[in-house]
Design an enzyme around this catalytic site. Structure first.
Site, PDB file in Angstrom:
ATOM      1  CG  ASN A 126      -5.150   3.246   8.591  1.00  0.00           C
ATOM      2  OD1 ASN A 126      -5.054   2.169   8.227  1.00  0.00           O
ATOM      3  ND2 ASN A 126      -4.663   4.109   7.691  1.00  0.00           N
ATOM      4  CD  GLU A 136      -1.426   4.280   7.644  1.00  0.00           C
ATOM      5  OE1 GLU A 136      -1.174   4.441   8.994  1.00  0.00           O
ATOM      6  OE2 GLU A 136      -1.691   4.743   7.017  1.00  0.00           O
ATOM      7  CG  HIS A 146      -0.743   9.430   3.500  1.00  0.00           C
ATOM      8  ND1 HIS A 146      -0.847   8.247   3.935  1.00  0.00           N
ATOM      9  CD2 HIS A 146      -0.597   9.749   4.557  1.00  0.00           C
ATOM     10  CE1 HIS A 146      -0.599   8.162   4.635  1.00  0.00           C
ATOM     11  NE2 HIS A 146      -0.304   8.967   5.075  1.00  0.00           N
ATOM     12  CD  GLU A 166      -4.518   7.766   9.454  1.00  0.00           C
ATOM     13  OE1 GLU A 166      -3.703   8.868   9.609  1.00  0.00           O
ATOM     14  OE2 GLU A 166      -4.072   6.822   9.288  1.00  0.00           O
ATOM     15  NE  ARG A 217      -3.273   2.290   2.533  1.00  0.00           N
ATOM     16  CZ  ARG A 217      -3.016   2.883   3.568  1.00  0.00           C
ATOM     17  NH1 ARG A 217      -2.315   2.950   4.412  1.00  0.00           N
ATOM     18  NH2 ARG A 217      -3.664   4.483   3.599  1.00  0.00           N
TER      19      ARG A 217
END
Ligand code: IFM
Length: 444
Positions: free
Chosen positions: A290, A352, A124, A169, A80
């Protein structure tokens, strides 16, 4: 805690590792890459603990063949990684930068050659600075710009990417980047930051549509989730926990999976947000969790403008970076999600999990990190017990393959299975790398 030898995982369980572009790539001005909010933030005095930036990081942009070889040797079945938006669209709009696409073409080809399934995160946190300058995630238009970007990536890479994750996230970015200013872009808007959350959710939904139109088959998401633990059983602390749970967990998972926001969040969301919910709740093939640790919370102390005080989690061992190690929080989280979302919850991947440390080379040239082996072992046990209890978990990705740039903490905490000497760029597999290799080989 059960012994790991009792934890057996299915044969087709997807073992992987995770990284992100700004944390490892370096080469921030190479081949036409535009400036990102993290370049700007790192250049601002006092924002990064050691005054560093991702300008060189692990120089993965040039050293990716060595990193893919390390993954092949490790035996992971999936990798990933994230794509840097400003490499593809330097100003966040318009035609794609061919050199940017070429880099990921090369990376994808080497992964496929090595038999490693690419799991691609589109974003990200490295927003092109030009997009931030027109409002960033506070502006609704950014969601539409993101959908264009997703369409470019879908068209370019659909033939090789196995699983797609539009945003990593979003919770963390809204809260740390727009509410309290610890991360880029450094805004301190408290609850006024929440429109950013809605626009990121909308961007997620629009990107799912764009990727599907390009032919993507496996599209999901990856959110950081934490069980929220009230400091005491008092009504006031439990009430504070309910608000924080809505903010950290519900604000993303509820609209994405249930097509609704927690009611306590409604006053802070943009007008007309409900009309976007059908787009945001586009059907997903998997949900990426995560997990690092639970979050403690109590009723607000006098003068606190927020409806809660964050509280430490006490009575648990700590990582060398001071984070509590709570493997049971992982099984608690997964069971809670299963109960809350029921049939709306697609198969889960742990996208994660890992811990930071102060890992150093020893005299023999190895990197002993028993603390990480212990951390990962305990979390895999917790994962295994959640699977046994009926949660559909299909894979696990260690954060991270390499030591890397840990945002506002700079290069202090080392999260890698592979040690990186940042001055020579020499990679040295840690003991945990060998441990994970054997774990993957044996499935237990
Ligand atoms: O390094 C980060 C990553 O970028 C997002 N999830 C948590 C990791 C460790 O803090």
């Amino acid at each position: 805690m059960t012994d790991l030898r009792t934890s057996t995982f299915p044969k087709d369980f997807l073992w992987g590792v995770s990284t992100s572009a700004y944390q490892i790539e370096g080469a921030v001005t190479t081949d036409g890459r535009g400036q990102s909010v993290w370049d700007t933030f790192c250049a601002t005095e006092g924002k990064i603990a050691d005054g560093s930036s991702g300008a060189l990081a692990c120089d993965h942009y040039h050293r990716y063949p060595e990193d893919v070889a390390l993954m092949r040797e490790l035996g992971v079945r999936a990798y990933r990684f994230s794509i840097a938006w400003p490499r593809i669209q330097p100003d966040g709009v318009g035609a794609a930068n061919r050199h940017g696409l070429d880099f990921y073409d090369r990376l994808l080809d080497s992964l496929c050659e090595a038999g490693i399934a690419p799991v691609c995160t589109l974003y990200h946190w490295d927003t092109p600075q030009a997009i931030e300058d027109t409002g960033g995630w506070l502006a609704r238009d950014t969601a539409a710009r993101f959908a264009d970007y997703a369409a470019i990536l879908g068209e370019a890479f659909v033939d090789r990417v196995r699983m797609w994750i539009p945003l990593n996230e979003p919770t963390v970015e809204t809260l740390y980047g727009y509410a309290i200013g610890e991360y880029a872009p450094g805004r301190t808007l408290l609850f006024d930051a929440l429109p950013a959350a809605h626009h990121q959710n909308l961007a997620h939904g629009l990107a799912v549509g764009a990727l599907r139109s390009a032919g993507a088959e496996q599209v999901g998401t990856a959110n950081n989730h934490s069980p929220i633990w009230p400091r005491t059983a008092s009504a006031a602390d439990r009430e504070a926990a309910t608000v924080l749970d809505a903010l950290i967990n519900g604000l993303y998972a509820d609209p994405v999976l249930l097509g609704s926001y927690p009611e306590s969040m409604w006053p802070y969301l943009p007008e007309g947000h409900a009309e976007d919910l059908p787009t945001i709740a586009a059907k997903l093939d998997f949900y990426g969790v995560n997990y690092y640790e639970p979050q403690g919370v109590g009723a607000p102390s006098p003068g606190n403008p927020l409806p809660f005080d964050l509280a430490p989690i006490e009575g648990w061992p700590l990582t060398t970076n001071g984070s509590p190690i709570v493997p049971s929080g992982l099984s608690e989280l997964l069971l809670t999600m299963r109960d809350r979302y029921g049939a709306a919850l697609p198969p889960i991947y742990l996208t994660e999990n890992g811990c930071g440390g102060d890992d150093r080379l020893d005299a023999a040239g190895g990197v002993p990190d028993a603390h990480r082996i212990e951390f990962l072992t305990a979390h895999l046990d917790a994962l295994s017990s959640a699977i046994t209890a009926g949660v559909d978990v299909r894979g696990y990705f260690v954060w991270s393959l390499l030591d890397n740039f840990e945002w506002s903490k700079g290069y202090g905490p080392r999260f890698g299975l592979v040690h990186v000497d940042y001055s020579s760029q020499v990679r040295t597999p840690k003991d945990s790398y060998r441990w994970y290799q054997s774990m993957i080989r044996n499935g237990r």
